[in-house]
Design an enzyme around this catalytic site. Structure first.
Site, PDB file in Angstrom:
ATOM      1  N   HIS A 228      62.057  -9.228  52.287  1.00 46.67           N
ATOM      2  CA  HIS A 228      60.685  -9.190  52.812  1.00 46.67           C
ATOM      3  C   HIS A 228      59.869  -8.212  51.970  1.00 46.67           C
ATOM      4  O   HIS A 228      60.362  -7.161  51.549  1.00 46.67           O
ATOM      5  CB  HIS A 228      60.707  -8.744  54.283  1.00 46.67           C
ATOM      6  CG  HIS A 228      59.380  -8.843  54.962  1.00 46.67           C
ATOM      7  ND1 HIS A 228      58.392  -7.893  54.787  1.00 46.67           N
ATOM      8  CD2 HIS A 228      58.873  -9.763  55.813  1.00 46.67           C
ATOM      9  CE1 HIS A 228      57.338  -8.244  55.505  1.00 46.67           C
ATOM     10  NE2 HIS A 228      57.603  -9.381  56.132  1.00 46.67           N
TER      11      HIS A 228
ATOM     12  N   SER B 272      49.581 -12.348  61.721  1.00 50.46           N
ATOM     13  CA  SER B 272      49.070 -12.950  60.479  1.00 50.46           C
ATOM     14  C   SER B 272      48.324 -14.259  60.750  1.00 50.46           C
ATOM     15  O   SER B 272      47.990 -14.986  59.816  1.00 50.46           O
ATOM     16  CB  SER B 272      50.234 -13.204  59.518  1.00 50.46           C
ATOM     17  OG  SER B 272      51.249 -13.942  60.171  1.00 50.46           O
TER      18      SER B 272
ATOM     19  N   HIS C 163      51.542  -5.211  53.102  1.00 54.63           N
ATOM     20  CA  HIS C 163      52.977  -4.908  53.101  1.00 54.63           C
ATOM     21  C   HIS C 163      53.359  -3.713  52.239  1.00 54.63           C
ATOM     22  O   HIS C 163      54.455  -3.179  52.367  1.00 54.63           O
ATOM     23  CB  HIS C 163      53.772  -6.121  52.592  1.00 54.63           C
ATOM     24  CG  HIS C 163      53.610  -7.342  53.409  1.00 54.63           C
ATOM     25  ND1 HIS C 163      52.833  -8.414  53.001  1.00 54.63           N
ATOM     26  CD2 HIS C 163      54.111  -7.685  54.613  1.00 54.63           C
ATOM     27  CE1 HIS C 163      52.872  -9.353  53.936  1.00 54.63           C
ATOM     28  NE2 HIS C 163      53.634  -8.939  54.919  1.00 54.63           N
TER      29      HIS C 163
ATOM     30  N   THR D  85      58.284  -2.094  59.835  1.00 52.21           N
ATOM     31  CA  THR D  85      57.282  -1.749  60.860  1.00 52.21           C
ATOM     32  C   THR D  85      57.086  -2.808  61.939  1.00 52.21           C
ATOM     33  O   THR D  85      56.580  -2.507  63.015  1.00 52.21           O
ATOM     34  CB  THR D  85      55.912  -1.465  60.218  1.00 52.21           C
ATOM     35  OG1 THR D  85      55.490  -2.630  59.486  1.00 52.21           O
ATOM     36  CG2 THR D  85      55.958  -0.269  59.289  1.00 52.21           C
TER      37      THR D  85
ATOM     38  N   CYS E 241      48.903  -1.198  54.358  1.00 51.59           N
ATOM     39  CA  CYS E 241      48.660  -0.775  55.733  1.00 51.59           C
ATOM     40  C   CYS E 241      49.022   0.712  55.879  1.00 51.59           C
ATOM     41  O   CYS E 241      50.068   1.140  55.397  1.00 51.59           O
ATOM     42  CB  CYS E 241      49.516  -1.615  56.673  1.00 51.59           C
ATOM     43  SG  CYS E 241      49.495  -1.031  58.363  1.00 51.59           S
TER      44      CYS E 241
ATOM     45  N   GLU F 126      57.565  -6.034  52.548  1.00 53.55           N
ATOM     46  CA  GLU F 126      57.504  -4.641  53.008  1.00 53.55           C
ATOM     47  C   GLU F 126      58.821  -3.922  52.732  1.00 53.55           C
ATOM     48  O   GLU F 126      58.836  -2.782  52.261  1.00 53.55           O
ATOM     49  CB  GLU F 126      57.196  -4.585  54.515  1.00 53.55           C
ATOM     50  CG  GLU F 126      57.113  -3.159  55.031  1.00 53.55           C
ATOM     51  CD  GLU F 126      57.066  -3.067  56.550  1.00 53.55           C
ATOM     52  OE1 GLU F 126      57.716  -2.151  57.094  1.00 53.55           O
ATOM     53  OE2 GLU F 126      56.391  -3.895  57.197  1.00 53.55           O
TER      54      GLU F 126
ATOM     55  N   SER G 137      56.116 -16.229  58.458  1.00 47.05           N
ATOM     56  CA  SER G 137      55.868 -14.973  59.170  1.00 47.05           C
ATOM     57  C   SER G 137      57.075 -14.520  59.994  1.00 47.05           C
ATOM     58  O   SER G 137      57.470 -15.177  60.952  1.00 47.05           O
ATOM     59  CB  SER G 137      54.652 -15.132  60.088  1.00 47.05           C
ATOM     60  OG  SER G 137      54.530 -14.021  60.947  1.00 47.05           O
ATOM     61  N   SER G 138      57.654 -13.355  59.633  1.00 50.10           N
ATOM     62  CA  SER G 138      58.780 -12.787  60.394  1.00 50.10           C
ATOM     63  C   SER G 138      58.302 -12.438  61.799  1.00 50.10           C
ATOM     64  O   SER G 138      58.972 -12.725  62.800  1.00 50.10           O
ATOM     65  CB  SER G 138      59.288 -11.502  59.733  1.00 50.10           C
ATOM     66  OG  SER G 138      59.638 -11.737  58.412  1.00 50.10           O
TER      67      SER G 138
END
Length: 282
Positions: free
Chosen positions: A128, A266, A78, A166, A100, A130, A222-223
């Protein structure tokens, strides 16, 4: 009586390359050192986190980082805000940076926009990991929103640059851009959405149509999992969200059902294989 289910796993489901990279780095160091600190859950999947914890992964919150000295700390896929790197430098902490590449590219673009005094909006989930890292590139000045309705009463500048987390939907990103232009704003849109994630939407539409039942395997945090589950559910109303094998109830299935198993970026493949074996034994 055996249900005699035919079970297939979606070949395109499982970890995205960013998660694979982070987990590979973690396992390498765990093998060498026996333990490794990680800022937040390495992946939004409790079963995979538990597997790595058993190997010595130590999950820590951000407020613990300044208390560490001379340790190795993993930055997950993230990404992180600049403050994390500053603390690491001050405390002689070695950062194992598994951010990433798609996220890093986005961070750099946002930082460049901010340095050029552009006003920045980020389409993403509040809090979140990220998004926190992205906001950090702007000294937390960027406006984050997860739905257009949040902007209805917001006082926005006449012109701004629009970015997205992303893992958001490409279609939704462009729909938001068009709506903001219609509202009279001058919008410069930067599409840095990960295509490895967005391509799964289309793949899952086709996959979900092929089966009587769909078992979608994902961590509840997990979104990306929530979005992809909705994609499956829209195509196949007999779609079930499960995080682990013991959440499966055999009353979900009928004799001779064809069952498709898929998951989030994920979701580990080993967990989907475990679900497959369980279903085939019913």
């Amino acid at each position: 009586m055996a249900l005699n289910l035919t079970v297939d796993i979606d070949k395109d489901s499982g970890f995205c390359f960013g998660v694979v990279y982070a987990i590979d780095m973690a396992e390498e160091i765990l093998e060498e050192d026996g333990y490794l600190y990680c800022l937040g859950d390495i992946v939004h999947n409790d079963e995979e986190v538990a597997r790595l914890k058993a190997k010595g992964l130590r999950i820590i919150a951000h407020d613990v980082l300044p208390t560490l000295q001379h340790e190795k700390v993993l930055i997950r896929a993230h990404g992180e805000a600049p403050e994390t790197y500053k603390i690491a430098l001050e405390n002689n902490i070695t950062l194992i940076d598994a951010s990433c590449p798609v996220v890093l590219k986005l961070q750099n673009r946002i930082k460049t926009s901010y340095d050029q005094d552009e006003k920045i909006l980020i389409f993403g989930k509040h809090g979140h990991a990220e998004v926190v890292g992205l906001q950090g590139q702007t000294d937390n000045e960027a406006l984050v929103f997860q739905d257009l309705a949040e902007l209805d009463d917001a006082v926005l500048p006449a012109s701004f640059t629009l970015y997205s987390q992303t893992t958001k939907s490409v279609d939704k990103f462009y729909a938001i851009k068009e709506e903001l232009i219609k509202r009279g704003y001058e919008v410069k849109a930067n599409d840095t959405i990960c295509r490895q994630v967005s391509n799964r939407y289309e793949d899952l539409v086709h996959f979900a149509r092929q089966y009587d039942k769909i078992v979608f395997v994902s961590g509840k945090k997990s979104s990306n999992g929530k979005v992809l589950f909705e994609v499956c559910l829209k195509e196949n109303p007999d779609t079930y969200f499960v995080s682990e094998v013991n959440e499966i109830d055999q009353t979900m299935f009928s004799e001779n059902d064809r069952v498709g198993i898929c998951g989030a970026t994920s979701t580990p493949m080993w967990l989907m294989k475990e679900v497959k074996a369980f279903l085939e034994a019913l």
